[in-house]
Design an enzyme around this catalytic site. Structure first.
Site, mmCIF file in Angstrom:
data_model
loop_
_atom_site.group_PDB
_atom_site.id
_atom_site.type_symbol
_atom_site.label_atom_id
_atom_site.label_comp_id
_atom_site.label_asym_id
_atom_site.label_seq_id
_atom_site.Cartn_x
_atom_site.Cartn_y
_atom_site.Cartn_z
ATOM 1 N N TYR A 1 17.695 2.785 -2.317
ATOM 2 C CA TYR A 1 18.191 2.036 -1.165
ATOM 3 C C TYR A 1 18.633 0.634 -1.570
ATOM 4 C CZ TYR A 1 16.379 5.554 2.061
ATOM 5 O OH TYR A 1 16.145 6.712 2.755
ATOM 6 N N LYS B 1 -17.503 2.170 3.421
ATOM 7 C CA LYS B 1 -16.549 2.032 4.529
ATOM 8 C C LYS B 1 -15.156 2.455 4.066
ATOM 9 C CE LYS B 1 -15.963 -2.870 3.322
ATOM 10 N NZ LYS B 1 -16.398 -4.250 3.653
HETATM 11 C C1 LIG Z 1 -17.008 -4.821 2.479
HETATM 12 C C2 LIG Z 1 -18.300 -5.549 2.539
HETATM 13 C C3 LIG Z 1 -19.178 -5.510 1.443
HETATM 14 C C4 LIG Z 1 -18.782 -4.938 0.097
HETATM 15 O O1 LIG Z 1 -17.982 -5.889 -0.575
HETATM 16 P P1 LIG Z 1 -17.359 -5.609 -2.036
HETATM 17 O O2 LIG Z 1 -16.632 -6.858 -2.357
HETATM 18 O O3 LIG Z 1 -16.434 -4.444 -1.864
HETATM 19 O O4 LIG Z 1 -18.483 -5.329 -2.936
HETATM 20 C C5 LIG Z 1 -20.428 -6.086 1.613
HETATM 21 N N1 LIG Z 1 -20.778 -6.692 2.776
HETATM 22 C C6 LIG Z 1 -19.938 -6.760 3.831
HETATM 23 C C7 LIG Z 1 -20.368 -7.470 5.073
HETATM 24 C C8 LIG Z 1 -18.659 -6.215 3.748
HETATM 25 O O5 LIG Z 1 -17.824 -6.314 4.777
#
Ligand SMILES: *Cc1c(COP(=O)(O)O)cnc(C)c1O
Length: 371
Positions: free
Chosen positions: A267, A48
């Site tokens: 800044y 993702k």
């Molecule tokens: C993002 C996510 C993962 C992966 O988690 P990590 O901590 O990055 O390994 C797994 N399951 C769900 C439902 C997630 O939202």
């Protein structure tokens, strides 16, 4: 009269103000290590947010070549982007199906994670309309209160199992809230709740561990692990990092300024020279995901020397105290993320997590994928 279109303008080779290097071999090696931590059981890759900022279109096919056959994303659009690159792989959409997207799921063989009775009812209605059982996952909430079925909803399903008719239940999953916190035992409570919840549903394969969960021991093994961050080099625990770093960021010095005692940088003049100073300016700022929170707290590295970040990080620029390395000049490369400036250190200096630092990495860098 026809206007002539100018040729596409391209920057000359070597013109990059900063280079983000992504090591795909490291990502693949990390996936193999995570699969081993899962006892060789099926291990998905969570890609993702554009593979946590590394580029899902590069990462997914590399992992597929390494043997990965299960991918998770947050949104349907993200699933569609990788579908042609991993043609026969499982792709699950964690955030579930929005109304009206059902046909796109079916057309592309993408599977939604259903997280409420409403999601389930809509998926069942879709299965009826299409006259065929439709595959999906069901998410059970065991302590995040984000997505997933609540205990009341599970009781309804247990009492009225016909509500699931038409769903080809691929996996039942849950998500661990604090598996990366040393000494925290809530993951065990979640595991217990999940096992109890599963007895209220028809038998189905299970999916439990994220990156950190894979290092909690055999009890957290399941039919499909779902690591994300650790693939990209983020430490899944609190000890020494077992993962290979997968990103490095270096930027070129644009200018070096000489400051007299009392002169200010940036800044709001939040840093003033306490000694005659030389300040190296690079073209990386908060618009590149180099957090403003690094102002007067971050650093860059040059050939054995740490150069403190001085003044405010601006939108397109940040400045480093290079007084101790007078040979630094325009065009020299400073390491912002890499072996001397690990992601975890940068994240801690910015007061955030390595997850946020990775997923914020900017779009203006020249990106180089290795492997
Ligand atoms: C993002 C996510 C993962 C992966 O988690 P990590 O901590 O990055 O390994 C797994 N399951 C769900 C439902 C997630 O939202």
């Amino acid at each position: 009269m026809m206007a002539t279109r100018p040729a596409k303008a391209e920057a000359p080779a070597g013109a990059a103000f900063a280079v983000l290097e992504i090591d795909l071999d490291a990502v693949a090696a990390n996936w193999r290590l995570l699969r081993a931590a899962h006892g060789g059981l099926p291990t998905a890759a969570v890609v993702k947010a554009d593979a946590y900022g590394l580029g899902a279109r590069r990462v997914a096919p590399r992992l597929y070549a390494a043997g990965c056959r299960h991918f998770f994303v947050a949104h349907l659009e993200e699933a569609l982007a990788i579908r042609p690159l991993v043609p026969d792989a499982f792709i699950g959409v964690l955030n579930g199906p929005l109304p009206g997207t059902e046909r796109a799921y079916r057309a592309h063989g993408i599977e939604p994670v259903l997280g409420s009775l409403g999601d389930i009812a809509r998926w069942v209605a879709f299965a009826r309309r299409s006259d065929a059982a439709q595959p999906a996952l069901i998410h059970i909430d065991t302590g995040m209160a984000r997505l997933g079925l609540e205990p009341d909803e599970l009781r309804v399903l247990a009492a009225e199992p016909e509500r699931l008719e038409g769903i080809l239940l691929r996996y039942v999953m849950t998500h661990l809230a604090s598996a990366d916190m040393p000494g925290d035992t809530s993951a065990w409570e979640q595991l217990r709740q999940f096992a109890a919840a599963c007895t209220q549903l028809p038998p189905a394969p299970r999916s439990i561990a994220n990156s950190a969960g894979l290092f909690l021991g055999g009890a957290f093994r399941s039919d499909l692990a779902r690591p994300g961050a650790a693939l990209y080099g983020v430490n899944p625990g609190a000890g020494p990092n077992p993962m290979r770093p997968a990103v490095s960021l270096r930027a070129r010095v644009l200018q070096v300024r000489s400051l007299a005692v009392g002169e200010a940088v940036g800044y709001h003049a939040t840093w003033r020279a306490a000694r005659p100073s030389r300040i190296a300016v690079v073209g990386v700022g908060y618009a590149d995901g180099w957090p403003r929170a690094l102002s007067n707290r971050g650093a860059a590295h040059f050939d054995g020397t740490t150069l403190p970040l001085v003044g405010r990080v601006s939108m397109d620029l940040s400045a480093y105290d290079a007084t101790d390395r007078p040979e630094i000049g325009p065009g020299d490369w400073l390491e912002l993320i890499g072996p001397r400036r690990p992601l975890e250190v940068v994240a801690a200096e910015a007061g955030t997590s390595a997850y946020e630092t990775l997923t914020s990495l900017g779009r203006r860098y020249a990106r180089v994928w290795r492997g």
